[in-house]
Write an enzyme that holds these catalytic residues in place. Structure first.
Site, PDB file in Angstrom:
ATOM      1  CB  SER A 103      -0.975  -0.018   1.271  1.00 35.51           C
ATOM      2  OG  SER A 103      -1.606  -0.946   1.277  1.00 35.51           O
TER       3      SER A 103
HETATM    4  N1  SAH Z   1      -0.359  -5.664   4.217  1.00 39.27           N
HETATM    5  C1  SAH Z   1       0.519  -6.064   3.086  1.00 39.27           C
HETATM    6  C2  SAH Z   1      -0.190  -5.580   1.690  1.00 39.27           C
HETATM    7  C3  SAH Z   1      -1.485  -6.465   1.422  1.00 39.27           C
HETATM    8  S1  SAH Z   1      -1.899  -6.858  -0.132  1.00 39.27           S
HETATM    9  C4  SAH Z   1       1.836  -5.151   3.098  1.00 39.27           C
HETATM   10  O1  SAH Z   1       2.077  -4.331   3.838  1.00 39.27           O
HETATM   11  O2  SAH Z   1       2.650  -5.504   2.061  1.00 39.27           O
HETATM   12  C5  SAH Z   1      -3.317  -7.882   0.154  1.00 39.27           C
HETATM   13  C6  SAH Z   1      -2.844  -9.255   0.636  1.00 39.27           C
HETATM   14  O3  SAH Z   1      -3.745 -10.166   0.957  1.00 39.27           O
HETATM   15  C7  SAH Z   1      -2.285 -10.030  -0.450  1.00 39.27           C
HETATM   16  O4  SAH Z   1      -0.872 -10.331  -0.160  1.00 39.27           O
HETATM   17  C8  SAH Z   1      -3.040 -11.153  -0.881  1.00 39.27           C
HETATM   18  O5  SAH Z   1      -2.558 -12.353  -1.103  1.00 39.27           O
HETATM   19  C9  SAH Z   1      -3.724 -11.624   0.708  1.00 39.27           C
HETATM   20  N2  SAH Z   1      -4.768 -12.145   0.914  1.00 39.27           N
HETATM   21  C10 SAH Z   1      -5.971 -12.176  -0.083  1.00 39.27           C
HETATM   22  N3  SAH Z   1      -6.870 -12.871   0.589  1.00 39.27           N
HETATM   23  C11 SAH Z   1      -6.437 -13.464   1.583  1.00 39.27           C
HETATM   24  C12 SAH Z   1      -6.893 -14.283   2.421  1.00 39.27           C
HETATM   25  N4  SAH Z   1      -8.158 -14.642   2.603  1.00 39.27           N
HETATM   26  N5  SAH Z   1      -6.135 -14.625   3.632  1.00 39.27           N
HETATM   27  C13 SAH Z   1      -4.975 -14.093   4.037  1.00 39.27           C
HETATM   28  N6  SAH Z   1      -4.366 -13.210   2.937  1.00 39.27           N
HETATM   29  C14 SAH Z   1      -5.023 -12.916   1.844  1.00 39.27           C
END
Ligand code: SAH
Length: 270
Positions: A103
């Protein structure tokens, strides 16, 4: 809470969240022989991080000093792969592996501020991604369990967090976090009837776009407790803040945002 900034966050920068905290204890980011030491004009990453905090966070509506300090201390460039050092601290979201994103700094700042993290809090993060948000929470001296659906991302984030000194405060778990952590533990410990159920979390932070705040996640929130969740359609969401106090759940809405979708049992279809 409304964004008062005259300059709105780049909607593309959605998928991430983080906050800042005090860099005390063992966390010691920024001392790695592999990290670039300076940008093109000789600016160090610490200077870039401090500029980022001033220009993108403090000048908007991020006021929580612990958040601001943590964001000035975590080496964001270590979470974004091989890009130019200065680009790592720019005012936008960045692509990471597997089509996911880290983000925009402002989005990390606002989510972490809304979460109201204090030292010692048990925090559950859904969507580890690069691990940047988890590092910010660890800088704030929270104990973090972070769940990531994609195994390669979970592994890479865990290694990165350990190498930066956050290994004692962050545990990365691979799985579907849309139902929280308990179902995962149940699956991995089928025969250990006496295993202690995990304690509820003081804070829950979802960093992927969700259709709702699932009952399973709510059941894992402590009372008093607070959760920040981007809720809406697959394409765009609004940050929702939930506060549980004396058995009553209140809900407020905040800034619009665009996160990658939460995929899973209580999320969207793959
Ligand atoms: N917090 C992260 C950015 C998140 S991007 C950072 O600081 O870089 C969103 C993430 O959520 C992605 O990596 C995606 O693979 C994950 N995601 C999506 N659905 C999910 C689920 N059900 N459980 C765990 N992770 C999930």
């Amino acid at each position: 809470m409304n964004r008062s900034a005259s300059e709105p966050p780049d909607p593309e920068s959605t998928a991430s969240s983080s906050g800042m905290g005090r860099a005390e204890g063992s966390a010691n980011p920024g001392r790695s022989s592999r990290e670039p030491s300076a940008g093109d004009d000789g600016t160090s990453w610490r200077q870039l991080a401090m500029r980022m905090v001033q220009a993108q966070l403090r000048s908007r509506d991020i006021r929580d000093e612990a958040v601001l300090e943590a964001m000035s201390r975590v080496p964001r460039h270590r979470f974004v792969g091989r890009i130019d050092l200065e680009a790592a601290y720019a005012d936008r979201a960045l692509p990471t592996l597997e089509g996911q994103t880290i983000s925009q700094p402002y989005m990390v700042g606002i989510m972490t501020q809304l979460l109201q993290v204090r030292p010692g809090h048990r925090v559950l993060e859904i969507g580890t991604g690069s691990g940047y948000q988890a590092a910010i929470l660890a800088e704030m001296r929270a104990k973090v369990i972070s769940i990531e659906r994609i195994a390669s991302l979970a592994r890479a984030a865990e290694q990165r967090l350990v190498s930066l000194g956050y290994g004692d405060r962050v545990t990365v778990v691979q799985g579907d976090g849309s139902v929280g952590i308990r179902a995962l533990l149940d699956l991995s410990m089928p025969d250990e009837g006496g295993a202690e159920p995990p304690q509820p979390f003081d804070r829950i932070l979802v960093t992927a776009g969700a259709p709702s705040f699932s009952d399973e996640l709510l059941a894992q929130l402590a009372d008093p407790g607070r959760a920040v969740v981007p809720i809406g359609s697959r394409a765009e969401q609004v940050l929702h803040v939930y506060e549980l106090r004396d058995g009553t759940l209140s809900e407020t809405t905040c800034v619009p945002c665009r996160f990658v979708p939460l995929i899973g049992e209580r999320g969207w279809a793959d």
